[in-house]
Write a protein that holds these residues in place. Sequence first.
Motif, PDB file in Angstrom:
ATOM      1  N   GLY A 106      39.562  37.673  35.244  1.00  0.00           N
ATOM      2  CA  GLY A 106      38.802  39.051  34.402  1.00  0.00           C
ATOM      3  C   GLY A 106      40.414  39.995  34.490  1.00  0.00           C
ATOM      4  N   LEU A 107      40.507  40.703  33.847  1.00  0.00           N
ATOM      5  CA  LEU A 107      41.338  41.126  32.759  1.00  0.00           C
ATOM      6  C   LEU A 107      41.552  43.169  33.744  1.00  0.00           C
ATOM      7  CD1 LEU A 107      39.938  43.632  30.321  1.00  0.00           C
ATOM      8  CD2 LEU A 107      39.202  41.958  29.965  1.00  0.00           C
ATOM      9  N   SER A 108      42.953  43.265  33.590  1.00  0.00           N
ATOM     10  CA  SER A 108      43.191  44.202  33.364  1.00  0.00           C
ATOM     11  C   SER A 108      42.360  44.464  35.244  1.00  0.00           C
ATOM     12  CB  SER A 108      43.238  45.074  32.997  1.00  0.00           C
ATOM     13  OG  SER A 108      43.756  46.219  32.891  1.00  0.00           O
ATOM     14  N   MET A 109      41.962  45.511  35.741  1.00  0.00           N
ATOM     15  CA  MET A 109      41.519  46.658  37.295  1.00  0.00           C
ATOM     16  C   MET A 109      40.427  44.850  37.036  1.00  0.00           C
ATOM     17  SD  MET A 109      38.445  48.945  37.226  1.00  0.00           S
ATOM     18  CE  MET A 109      37.326  47.602  37.114  1.00  0.00           C
ATOM     19  N   GLY A 110      39.765  43.495  36.115  1.00  0.00           N
ATOM     20  CA  GLY A 110      39.619  43.565  36.940  1.00  0.00           C
ATOM     21  C   GLY A 110      40.495  41.323  37.237  1.00  0.00           C
ATOM     22  N   GLY A 111      41.477  42.026  36.510  1.00  0.00           N
ATOM     23  CA  GLY A 111      42.866  41.182  37.247  1.00  0.00           C
ATOM     24  C   GLY A 111      42.853  41.047  38.294  1.00  0.00           C
ATOM     25  N   HIS A 112      43.067  42.007  39.058  1.00  0.00           N
ATOM     26  CA  HIS A 112      43.005  42.548  40.380  1.00  0.00           C
ATOM     27  C   HIS A 112      42.203  42.082  41.415  1.00  0.00           C
ATOM     28  CE1 HIS A 112      42.319  45.557  43.754  1.00  0.00           C
ATOM     29  NE2 HIS A 112      41.861  45.488  42.869  1.00  0.00           N
ATOM     30  N   GLY A 113      40.983  42.530  40.636  1.00  0.00           N
ATOM     31  CA  GLY A 113      39.390  42.142  41.221  1.00  0.00           C
ATOM     32  C   GLY A 113      39.294  40.625  41.526  1.00  0.00           C
ATOM     33  N   ALA A 114      39.871  40.277  40.438  1.00  0.00           N
ATOM     34  CA  ALA A 114      39.694  38.493  41.093  1.00  0.00           C
ATOM     35  C   ALA A 114      40.519  38.582  41.982  1.00  0.00           C
ATOM     36  CB  ALA A 114      40.220  38.049  39.510  1.00  0.00           C
ATOM     37  N   PHE A 115      41.979  38.170  42.016  1.00  0.00           N
ATOM     38  CA  PHE A 115      42.689  38.224  42.421  1.00  0.00           C
ATOM     39  C   PHE A 115      42.371  38.134  44.399  1.00  0.00           C
ATOM     40  CE2 PHE A 115      46.444  36.948  39.896  1.00  0.00           C
ATOM     41  CZ  PHE A 115      46.527  35.298  39.875  1.00  0.00           C
ATOM     42  N   TYR A 116      41.925  40.127  44.462  1.00  0.00           N
ATOM     43  CA  TYR A 116      41.864  40.521  45.587  1.00  0.00           C
ATOM     44  C   TYR A 116      40.513  39.791  46.211  1.00  0.00           C
ATOM     45  CZ  TYR A 116      40.236  44.587  48.164  1.00  0.00           C
ATOM     46  OH  TYR A 116      39.891  45.913  49.734  1.00  0.00           O
ATOM     47  N   LEU A 117      39.479  39.641  44.940  1.00  0.00           N
ATOM     48  CA  LEU A 117      38.356  39.537  45.867  1.00  0.00           C
ATOM     49  C   LEU A 117      38.416  37.669  45.945  1.00  0.00           C
ATOM     50  CD1 LEU A 117      35.610  40.499  43.835  1.00  0.00           C
ATOM     51  CD2 LEU A 117      35.841  40.891  45.908  1.00  0.00           C
ATOM     52  N   ALA A 118      39.315  36.693  45.646  1.00  0.00           N
ATOM     53  CA  ALA A 118      39.157  35.417  46.337  1.00  0.00           C
ATOM     54  C   ALA A 118      40.632  35.087  47.566  1.00  0.00           C
ATOM     55  CB  ALA A 118      39.547  34.552  45.329  1.00  0.00           C
ATOM     56  N   PHE A 119      41.225  35.792  47.629  1.00  0.00           N
ATOM     57  CA  PHE A 119      42.519  36.309  48.770  1.00  0.00           C
ATOM     58  C   PHE A 119      41.673  36.508  49.973  1.00  0.00           C
ATOM     59  CE2 PHE A 119      46.784  36.576  46.704  1.00  0.00           C
ATOM     60  CZ  PHE A 119      46.513  35.594  45.477  1.00  0.00           C
ATOM     61  N   LYS A 120      40.530  37.040  49.560  1.00  0.00           N
ATOM     62  CA  LYS A 120      39.840  37.927  50.962  1.00  0.00           C
ATOM     63  C   LYS A 120      38.515  37.346  51.467  1.00  0.00           C
ATOM     64  CE  LYS A 120      39.248  42.407  52.238  1.00  0.00           C
ATOM     65  NZ  LYS A 120      38.898  43.673  52.142  1.00  0.00           N
ATOM     66  N   HIS A 121      38.261  36.855  50.197  1.00  0.00           N
ATOM     67  CA  HIS A 121      36.789  35.954  50.253  1.00  0.00           C
ATOM     68  C   HIS A 121      37.531  33.726  49.313  1.00  0.00           C
ATOM     69  CE1 HIS A 121      34.381  38.727  51.058  1.00  0.00           C
ATOM     70  NE2 HIS A 121      35.179  39.591  50.086  1.00  0.00           N
ATOM     71  N   LEU A 122      37.822  33.159  50.619  1.00  0.00           N
ATOM     72  CA  LEU A 122      38.809  31.846  50.698  1.00  0.00           C
ATOM     73  C   LEU A 122      37.433  30.609  51.016  1.00  0.00           C
ATOM     74  CD1 LEU A 122      42.405  32.080  52.131  1.00  0.00           C
ATOM     75  CD2 LEU A 122      41.964  32.036  50.044  1.00  0.00           C
ATOM     76  N   ASP A 123      36.323  31.666  51.449  1.00  0.00           N
ATOM     77  CA  ASP A 123      35.575  30.148  52.023  1.00  0.00           C
ATOM     78  C   ASP A 123      34.194  30.477  50.596  1.00  0.00           C
ATOM     79  OD1 ASP A 123      35.212  33.242  52.208  1.00  0.00           O
ATOM     80  OD2 ASP A 123      33.377  32.693  53.825  1.00  0.00           O
TER      81      ASP A 123
END
Length: 241
Positions: A106-123
């Motif tokens: 994602g971009l900007s807020m969505g770039g944060h969101g992508a990392f945040y969700l991927a880090f917390k939902h590795l499965d």
Amino acid sequence: MNKDIKAVVIKPDHYSAGKKLPVLYLLHGFSGAYSDWILKVPAIKGLSDQYNMLIVCPDGAFAGWYFDSPMSKEWQFETYVGVELVNWVDKHYATIQNRAGRAITGLSMGGHGAFYLAFKHLDTFGAVGSMSGAVDIRPLSDAFGIEQVLGKYSEHPDRWEKNTVINMVYLIKPNSLDITFDCGYDDFLYPVNQALHQELLLRKIPHDYTVRPGGHSWEYWANSINYQVLFFSDFFNKKGK
């Protein structure tokens, strides 16, 4: 959140119910909506065809930040995007239903969101990206609506420290996640992206990091998405073998 939320689903030309395809979740930025990408970068439809993948553009609200808010049930976008929407897409489309067939960026807020969700939902997600990402939310404490989701930084610093991407790198191990991110050299978020790059290097976590000329603009993101989708296609092809 007990409400209907729209999303864009782009199916490639050769989509059929008989062949399961990978999915790229593509997040919008602050003040945006689920329709941003398809309206402002319509070329992503061609990328779906070219790489034979579904592209899903969720809605993260004007300033939802892809968190589950401890303050309000109206802001539960981590659960919505990271769990509910993924399950809904898997139920209604022919998808590869594991992390080898899912990526998020994602971009900007969505770039944060992508990392945040991927880090917390590795499965759930096997690859992650970010374009001009707000990978450290602490410098943004006076703007961009984050305090309505997390509370004021001055009153709840623990929430901000715990939920900023650059402090969450400990959640991943080397080679547990395929990572690509980029930022324009003239972007106000360039320093925090550079800091994340250094943190990943320090922890010996492999990643692709690119700096290009450009600022915080759709012109930059329209170019960047081409390289990101190529990265995710390589990931899907590698995992699919």
